[in-house]
Design an enzyme around this catalytic site. Sequence first.
Site, mmCIF file in Angstrom:
data_model
loop_
_atom_site.group_PDB
_atom_site.id
_atom_site.type_symbol
_atom_site.label_atom_id
_atom_site.label_comp_id
_atom_site.label_asym_id
_atom_site.label_seq_id
_atom_site.Cartn_x
_atom_site.Cartn_y
_atom_site.Cartn_z
ATOM 1 N N GLY A 168 47.586 38.038 38.916
ATOM 2 C CA GLY A 168 48.804 37.420 39.006
ATOM 3 C C GLY A 168 49.749 38.520 40.248
ATOM 4 C CG PHE A 238 49.908 42.349 25.507
ATOM 5 C CD1 PHE A 238 51.280 42.111 24.990
ATOM 6 C CD2 PHE A 238 49.799 42.773 26.989
ATOM 7 C CE1 PHE A 238 52.270 42.359 25.778
ATOM 8 C CE2 PHE A 238 50.847 42.874 27.778
ATOM 9 C CZ PHE A 238 51.984 42.952 27.330
ATOM 10 C CG MET A 240 41.571 38.316 21.822
ATOM 11 S SD MET A 240 41.321 38.542 23.704
ATOM 12 C CE MET A 240 40.156 40.080 23.580
ATOM 13 C CG ASP A 287 58.563 31.993 33.936
ATOM 14 O OD1 ASP A 287 58.905 30.997 34.329
ATOM 15 O OD2 ASP A 287 57.635 32.739 34.171
#
Length: 763
Positions: A168, A238, A240, A287
């Site tokens: 991204g 992070f 999973m 968002d």
Amino acid sequence: MHTGGETSACKPSSVRLAPSFSFHAAGLQMAAQMPHSHQYSDRRQPNISDQQVSALSYSDQIQQPLTNQVMPDIVMLQRRMPQTFRDPATAPLRKLSVDLIKTYKHINEVYYAKKKRRHQQGQGDDSSHKKERKVYNDGYDDDNYDYIVKNGEKWMDRYEIDSLIGKGSFGQVVKAYDRVEQEWVAIKIIKNKKAFLNQAQIEVRLLELMNKHDTEMKYYIVHLKRHFMFRNHLCLVFEMLSYNLYDLLRNTNFRGVSLNLTRKFAQQMCTALLFLATPELSIIHCDLKPENILLCNPKRSAIKIVDFGSSCQLGQRIYQYIQSRFYRSPEVLLGMPYDLAIDMWSLGCILVEMHTGEPLFSGANEVDQMNKIVEVLGIPPAHILDQAPKARKFFEKLPDGTWSLKKTKDGKREYKPPGTRKLHNILGVETGGPGGRRAGESGHTVADYLKFKDLILRMLDYDPKTRIQPYYALQHSFFKKTADEGTNTSNSVSTSPAMEQSQSSGTTSSTSSSSGGSSGTSNSGRARSDPTHQHRHSGGHFAAAVQAMDCETHSPQVRQQFPAPLGWSGTEAPTQVTVETHPVQETTFHVAPQQNALHHHHGNSSHHHHHHHHHHHHHGQQALGNRTRPRVYNSPTNSSSTQDSMEVGHSHHSMTSLSSSTTSSSTSSSSTGNQGNQAYQNRPVAANTLDFGQNGAMDVNLTVYSNPRQETGIAGHPTYQFSANTGPAHYMTEGHLTMRQGADREESPMTGVCVQQSPVASS
């Protein structure tokens, strides 16, 4: 006039005269046949004797200067004339008109040939080619500031990079195996650029703050395990997770999921928003959309919110252009100040989309977005438009003080009159659900749809001050007592062979004892994400496909009764509403009387915390050799500048929050049956609604569990360090994750289905 015998007064050597004009015409013809010279000064006419000059008439002598002037100009023009002409087939006019398609094909051939050649050079071992390319960050980065991911690479003797799974504007997400913790993780690699680093540091700060207040990981926020610097890239590790809700919708062929599963998602999301609204956090996600809500397990309904890259805290708003367009709130569209209520608007849009399969407001641009909102909800109230800086972008004020929609410039889009596209019809309240696809299904009665519609309309209130808040949303009658439901989409995906093959499978789960211990697991093969901390299970084996992703259970069987929130006045006793947030866990809330729902509470009030300890049964470490590698999520962010932390020091409303888990949550009344939410349904909205803009956030007592293994620094904050050469500092350890217990669970047909990840968009 001189005679023929006379000589000129000038020296013969200084005279360079051309013949008469009539004679020079022939001379020009001869000159044209002579080869061109680069030096015109070398081109001279034949010398003329003095006697010839004397023989010329006076008129001829007058014309000689004119002839000398004209001759060079004509010769210059002749020299400029091309000797050969371009082939008409190669003329630009022809290439860009008659041969336009041929021209584009040639451009493509040249472009892709160069691209292919560069790609081959990048993969080749010839060092001469590599020297020609520009090197970024000592060869670790590409020209887009992204780290060049190499499968199989080992970082800091700990992380083994498996593959790139997302990309991204923020950077990339890779799947990696943590050798120390012996688990799969998702590592978000931020671009090696200052602006992206600054924004990622804000995300880290907010995630650390949320994880600090959610050590039990029961408020549906993604868990940031740790972060570190590696080769000038900030890396966020992070847990999973599985695929996102948009992938789930796509797997239903965009027919939508059941109302029961939608209810599960709604209750978890409302609990998460309630958690974010605590005064210590006051975080606006900014968002929320299906792509940023991820399943913990492809077979279960537990979800977590990800991507806090564009989030901010109340009072630290620095952007006006936020939220994805389909889920953008009216106050953001109108350029007004916003607060935590914008996330509730987004949630309302998401829930409708999850059930219908299509976005509720799918605007192509902001004007189209507002027009589609008005189609369903009508014109916004005048008191809002009067204060909106961008109101005249969408509306025009009439002489009588009312507002009406402006006509679109293109005139191509035709909209229904304001408020005529009824949500009642969109949901198919009386026609068997969206498109009549739910007719006759259990849990899809008219009464169920009426409750759902009422909740959505409260979430889509134009006025953020009267828009329903998470605390009251969780008490809505839509959240009735239901059994746990997996991500079963069998009624929606009749055309998917993979889904049909899985529909025949089913499992049952054992329930836990009343002592609060975890005594068994479902035989569907669900296990903890930590392979070194497996629970004893009664089945016989674990399903490899979900072994690394089970993060749905967070708390044991506990029945909690919270004290009534401070600040209630009057003699009328509050109604007790028991909220079952887990199949084996119930929480009792005190609902304020109708007329005295909530009052501002000043001064120092004591907070009551209820701590419940987990008791686990363990067995030996689970082998990891045959573990299936599950998919994880993509998490794009928006880049922005750094924000400083700001304390919210306003007066707050004191109340208690839900103690909730990732399993199905449901609301029922312990004393009044289905009338348990009457106090909320009949409350005077305008008078008793909290104003986030003025009061900061709701003062919610949340149970906070300490982590004895967590190292803390100044003021109790976790300690960490950035290092490019050493391993990361372990400042956040995993909270205990227990196996979720419950009865009447259904094996999801999603098991074993490989769902394509949705593309990562730059938001």
